[in-house]
Design an enzyme around this catalytic site. Sequence first.
Site, short mmCIF file in Angstrom:
data_model
loop_
_atom_site.label_atom_id
_atom_site.label_comp_id
_atom_site.label_asym_id
_atom_site.label_seq_id
_atom_site.Cartn_x
_atom_site.Cartn_y
_atom_site.Cartn_z
CE LYS A 191 -15.44 4.76 -3.38
NZ LYS A 191 -15.38 3.75 -4.47
CD GLU A 208 -6.31 9.59 4.80
OE1 GLU A 208 -7.42 9.08 4.59
OE2 GLU A 208 -5.64 10.19 3.94
CG ASP A 209 -7.07 5.09 4.21
OD1 ASP A 209 -6.53 6.21 4.15
OD2 ASP A 209 -7.39 4.45 3.18
CB ILE A 210 -2.80 4.52 5.05
CG1 ILE A 210 -1.27 4.30 5.08
CG2 ILE A 210 -3.31 4.62 3.61
CD1 ILE A 210 -0.85 2.94 4.53
CB VAL A 211 -0.31 9.51 6.78
CG1 VAL A 211 0.43 10.73 6.25
CG2 VAL A 211 -1.47 9.93 7.66
CG ASP A 212 1.94 6.95 0.45
OD1 ASP A 212 3.14 7.09 0.75
OD2 ASP A 212 1.57 6.33 -0.55
CB THR A 266 -5.06 14.12 0.18
OG1 THR A 266 -4.56 13.54 -1.03
CG2 THR A 266 -6.53 14.36 0.05
CE LYS A 280 2.26 2.61 2.66
NZ LYS A 280 2.05 2.53 1.21
CG ASP A 287 -8.68 1.14 -2.84
OD1 ASP A 287 -8.17 2.00 -2.10
OD2 ASP A 287 -8.77 1.27 -4.08
P1 IMP Z 1 -1.34 10.66 0.45
O1 IMP Z 1 -2.16 11.88 0.13
O2 IMP Z 1 -0.19 10.44 -0.47
O3 IMP Z 1 -0.90 10.60 1.91
O4 IMP Z 1 -2.25 9.41 0.13
C1 IMP Z 1 -3.03 8.82 1.08
C2 IMP Z 1 -4.04 7.95 0.39
O5 IMP Z 1 -3.39 7.08 -0.57
C3 IMP Z 1 -4.73 7.03 1.38
O6 IMP Z 1 -5.89 7.62 1.90
C4 IMP Z 1 -5.00 5.81 0.54
O7 IMP Z 1 -6.24 5.95 -0.15
C5 IMP Z 1 -3.89 5.77 -0.47
N1 IMP Z 1 -2.80 4.88 -0.04
C6 IMP Z 1 -1.55 5.22 0.33
N2 IMP Z 1 -0.81 4.14 0.65
C7 IMP Z 1 -1.63 3.07 0.48
C8 IMP Z 1 -1.46 1.64 0.67
O8 IMP Z 1 -0.41 1.10 1.08
N3 IMP Z 1 -2.54 0.87 0.38
C9 IMP Z 1 -3.73 1.39 -0.05
N4 IMP Z 1 -3.93 2.71 -0.23
C10 IMP Z 1 -2.88 3.55 0.04
MG MG Z 2 -7.34 4.39 -2.17
#
Ligand code: IMP
Ligand code: MG
Length: 182
Positions: free
Chosen positions: A51, A107-111, A115, A139, A167
Amino acid sequence: MSTTADPRLLGRAVRRVVYTKEAIAQRVQELGDEITAAYSDGELLVLGLLKGSFIFLSDLVRDIRRPLQVDFLVASSYGDGTESSGNVRLLYDPETELEGKHILLVEDIVDTGRTLSRLMDLLRARNPRSLEICALLHKHIATELRYPTRFLGFDAPNEFLVGYGLDHAENFRHLPYIASLQ
Ligand code: IMP
Ligand code: MG
């Protein structure tokens, strides 16, 4: 802006506003310009990852001045239930044909990027003309992202961010700014 007085916050305080509504609008417009310039021909399909990308995507596509189509992806990672196994399943798969089109995955944010890496593998197998990532935030601690983020809004601090689609337990997505939670 007094964020603690914001009635959207469930009475919680946020530590600080990291990106104001105005700063986001400015950067999204610049990204729209970059994307417009990058795709001079061909069909462009902007694919939002739900979302988190829903607000970013809706602002972004209005700043891309060329024909395009919009669709969404809903992905779910599955595994032992406690830790992401890195396997990704599509709960909603775009109905549009991807073959031969420019695909821009939003995508909103890459952590960790886990995924996103799996999704990119999956989409690449459908023979798009090109396949790129656009993320609002990164990040830069991603250890598992095997693809570059071609279009990036901001280098994010390593804090938990909410708002503008992001969120915490499904809350705060509707904040017009991006804040760091206490
Ligand atoms: P990844 O697969 O670890 O890169 O996770 C990315 C997803 O984790 C994003 O699409 C977000 O839904 C969630 N996420 C990662 N960091 C944050 C944050 O600081 N705030 C909110 N959601 C986050
Ligand atoms: Mg989330």
